[in-house]
Design an enzyme around this catalytic site. Sequence first.
Site, PDB file in Angstrom:
ATOM      1  N   LEU A  37       0.836  -1.214   0.000  1.00 44.75           N
ATOM      2  CA  LEU A  37       0.000   0.000   0.000  1.00 44.75           C
ATOM      3  C   LEU A  37       0.864   1.254   0.000  1.00 44.75           C
ATOM      4  CD1 LEU A  37      -2.506  -1.197   2.748  1.00 44.75           C
ATOM      5  CD2 LEU A  37      -3.073  -0.851   0.333  1.00 44.75           C
ATOM      6  N   ALA A  69       5.027  -0.093  -2.575  1.00 46.33           N
ATOM      7  CA  ALA A  69       5.831  -0.005  -3.794  1.00 46.33           C
ATOM      8  C   ALA A  69       6.989   0.964  -3.577  1.00 46.33           C
ATOM      9  CB  ALA A  69       4.957   0.456  -4.942  1.00 46.33           C
ATOM     10  N   HIS A 189       7.098  -5.788  -8.613  1.00 46.04           N
ATOM     11  CA  HIS A 189       5.803  -5.204  -9.003  1.00 46.04           C
ATOM     12  C   HIS A 189       5.616  -5.344 -10.521  1.00 46.04           C
ATOM     13  CE1 HIS A 189       2.224  -2.937  -8.948  1.00 46.04           C
ATOM     14  NE2 HIS A 189       2.553  -1.964  -8.121  1.00 46.04           N
ATOM     15  N   HIS A 192      -0.623  -3.521 -12.403  1.00 45.62           N
ATOM     16  CA  HIS A 192      -1.189  -2.165 -12.375  1.00 45.62           C
ATOM     17  C   HIS A 192      -0.662  -1.176 -13.406  1.00 45.62           C
ATOM     18  CE1 HIS A 192      -2.303  -3.086  -7.934  1.00 45.62           C
ATOM     19  NE2 HIS A 192      -3.226  -3.493  -8.789  1.00 45.62           N
ATOM     20  N   TYR A 194       2.353  -0.560 -14.519  1.00 44.94           N
ATOM     21  CA  TYR A 194       3.684   0.028 -14.356  1.00 44.94           C
ATOM     22  C   TYR A 194       4.655  -0.642 -15.335  1.00 44.94           C
ATOM     23  CZ  TYR A 194       1.360   2.261 -10.486  1.00 44.94           C
ATOM     24  OH  TYR A 194       0.461   2.998  -9.748  1.00 44.94           O
ATOM     25  N   ALA A 309      -5.465 -11.005  -4.290  1.00 48.23           N
ATOM     26  CA  ALA A 309      -5.879  -9.761  -3.633  1.00 48.23           C
ATOM     27  C   ALA A 309      -6.952  -9.099  -4.466  1.00 48.23           C
ATOM     28  CB  ALA A 309      -4.684  -8.807  -3.506  1.00 48.23           C
ATOM     29  N   GLY A 310      -7.777  -8.312  -3.777  1.00 46.87           N
ATOM     30  CA  GLY A 310      -8.754  -7.506  -4.488  1.00 46.87           C
ATOM     31  C   GLY A 310     -10.165  -7.721  -4.027  1.00 46.87           C
ATOM     32  N   ARG A 333      -7.274  -2.295   1.744  1.00 50.78           N
ATOM     33  CA  ARG A 333      -7.956  -1.236   2.494  1.00 50.78           C
ATOM     34  C   ARG A 333      -8.358  -1.653   3.906  1.00 50.78           C
ATOM     35  NH1 ARG A 333     -12.034  -0.478  -2.227  1.00 50.78           N
ATOM     36  NH2 ARG A 333     -11.440  -2.666  -2.350  1.00 50.78           N
TER      37      ARG A 333
HETATM   38  C1  LIG Z   1      -3.957   3.446  -0.564  1.00 47.22           C
HETATM   39  C2  LIG Z   1      -3.621   2.323  -1.528  1.00 47.22           C
HETATM   40  C3  LIG Z   1      -2.328   2.195  -1.967  1.00 47.22           C
HETATM   41  C4  LIG Z   1      -1.981   1.142  -2.821  1.00 47.22           C
HETATM   42  N1  LIG Z   1      -0.667   0.982  -3.177  1.00 47.22           N
HETATM   43  C5  LIG Z   1      -0.284  -0.126  -3.867  1.00 47.22           C
HETATM   44  C6  LIG Z   1       1.094  -0.396  -4.073  1.00 47.22           C
HETATM   45  O1  LIG Z   1       1.996   0.310  -3.625  1.00 47.22           O
HETATM   46  N2  LIG Z   1       1.404  -1.506  -4.790  1.00 47.22           N
HETATM   47  C7  LIG Z   1       0.450  -2.358  -5.306  1.00 47.22           C
HETATM   48  O2  LIG Z   1       0.775  -3.357  -5.951  1.00 47.22           O
HETATM   49  N3  LIG Z   1      -0.869  -2.129  -5.079  1.00 47.22           N
HETATM   50  C8  LIG Z   1      -1.239  -1.052  -4.351  1.00 47.22           C
HETATM   51  N4  LIG Z   1      -2.573  -0.874  -4.059  1.00 47.22           N
HETATM   52  C9  LIG Z   1      -3.529  -1.936  -4.360  1.00 47.22           C
HETATM   53  C10 LIG Z   1      -3.679  -2.856  -3.124  1.00 47.22           C
HETATM   54  O3  LIG Z   1      -2.494  -3.562  -2.840  1.00 47.22           O
HETATM   55  C11 LIG Z   1      -4.820  -3.877  -3.318  1.00 47.22           C
HETATM   56  O4  LIG Z   1      -4.519  -4.716  -4.404  1.00 47.22           O
HETATM   57  C12 LIG Z   1      -6.155  -3.162  -3.537  1.00 47.22           C
HETATM   58  O5  LIG Z   1      -6.388  -2.217  -2.520  1.00 47.22           O
HETATM   59  C13 LIG Z   1      -7.309  -4.140  -3.568  1.00 47.22           C
HETATM   60  O6  LIG Z   1      -7.377  -4.866  -2.378  1.00 47.22           O
HETATM   61  P1  LIG Z   1      -8.461  -4.492  -1.230  1.00 47.22           P
HETATM   62  O7  LIG Z   1      -9.805  -4.627  -1.870  1.00 47.22           O
HETATM   63  O8  LIG Z   1      -8.200  -5.513  -0.157  1.00 47.22           O
HETATM   64  O9  LIG Z   1      -8.178  -3.091  -0.795  1.00 47.22           O
HETATM   65  C14 LIG Z   1      -2.956   0.219  -3.259  1.00 47.22           C
HETATM   66  C15 LIG Z   1      -4.275   0.388  -2.827  1.00 47.22           C
HETATM   67  C16 LIG Z   1      -4.617   1.407  -1.950  1.00 47.22           C
HETATM   68  C17 LIG Z   1      -6.024   1.511  -1.453  1.00 47.22           C
END
Ligand SMILES: Cc1cc2nc3c(=O)[nH]c(=O)nc-3n(C[C@H](O)[C@H](O)[C@H](O)COP(=O)(O)O)c2cc1C
Length: 383
Positions: A37, A69, A189, A192, A194, A309-310, A333
């Site tokens: 996150l 990240a 990573h 998403h 990148y 995840a997700g 989250r």
């Molecule tokens: C505040 C925030 C920051 C995130 N930063 C990253 C990140 O640095 N790297 C990454 O792969 N996904 C990132 N994500 C995606 C999360 O790792 C996760 O896949 C996404 O929130 C869905 O999962 P959830 O429904 O449990 O929140 C981020 C999501 C949120 C909400």
Amino acid sequence: MGSEVHTSPDDGGSIPLLTPFRMGPFHLSHRVVLAPLTRSRSYGCVPQLHAALYYSQRATSGGFLIAEATGVSDTAQGYPHTPGIWTEEQVEAWKPIVQAVHNKGAFFFLQIWHVGRVSNTAYQPGGQPPISSSNKKLSGKARMPSGIELGDYSEPRALEIDEIPQIVDDFCLAARNAIAAGFDGVEIHGAHGYLLDQFMKDSINDRTDEHGGSLENRCRFPLEVVEAVSKEIGPERVGIRLSPFGEHSESADSNPEALAVYMATALSKYHILYVHYIEPRVKGSFIEVHTHDTLASARKAFKGAFMVAGGHTRESGDEVIESDASDLVAYGRWFLANPDLPRRFLLNAPLNNYIRETFYIQHPVKGYTDYPFLEEMEHLPKL
Ligand SMILES: Cc1cc2nc3c(=O)[nH]c(=O)nc-3n(C[C@H](O)[C@H](O)[C@H](O)COP(=O)(O)O)c2cc1C
């Protein structure tokens, strides 16, 4: 405080998410993983001590945490105040953070990252264009380094074929530095939209050289990174995150199922520790849609540990583990807002709601380390 999740046949033992799992050399006491996150609180790309409290709050004995990240080089950045791991100063700054997590008995991986075209020249050394697989510019707006203004994404420059080994080396240096900082391993990573995803996805990659066209060619560079990083720190310390079905930062693919399975099969050859897939229902960072797509074929094709995840809840996470659709479930989250999430799952306790407005602010406490533990919530009995 709240760092132990004691499970026994009478309590957590019957909750699939809270059963132990052996992942290579790591004996995990439960399967509730902290998803990576981005929190934008690493001023000037240097992690800060407040992250030690944040991560240690979310650490449990035998738990598995993935840090946010983190840029592999000075061309890797594209968001305000995200950390890096390419300088000595950054490595030193990570050390007390990792130590705080280890003091709680948790395992800690660092997500290593290159944003590619998801950037603006303001983030780039000498104001150069960001690099990518292609010259195709991203639409939408970038958050500028101040964290306040918005700007355009800059037109990227497609990497020359002979520049690619340098980027592979950057990932290796980042991995080596992560180990030097004390991390147990790295998550590459590859999700998403990148840099690595910019090579894998055919809506972006328009190359005509050995890195474009066929699946084999588009996945060549990401797999070179995996192979090199595995050689650098050992495959049992390497995971990768992938979002073949995702469309974050305009990263759709015309055949995500084929991409998911191709990568799962190819990755198996490197004997890496785990693969971490974003659920097909998640199209953006966390926008969910209805879909019949599943990760079942990728699960079957990959030989190591599988993480998803997700959009998972306690119930859906339990279902995924019970049905053997995955070995581990990462929570974003809910874990952000509930430092004691595994314990709340154990007790089936109510969850704190997450506050979107404070996800990416630079405040060292607000929306970061001030989400209450169960014990701190006045309306609940002390445990
Ligand atoms: C505040 C925030 C920051 C995130 N930063 C990253 C990140 O640095 N790297 C990454 O792969 N996904 C990132 N994500 C995606 C999360 O790792 C996760 O896949 C996404 O929130 C869905 O999962 P959830 O429904 O449990 O929140 C981020 C999501 C949120 C909400």
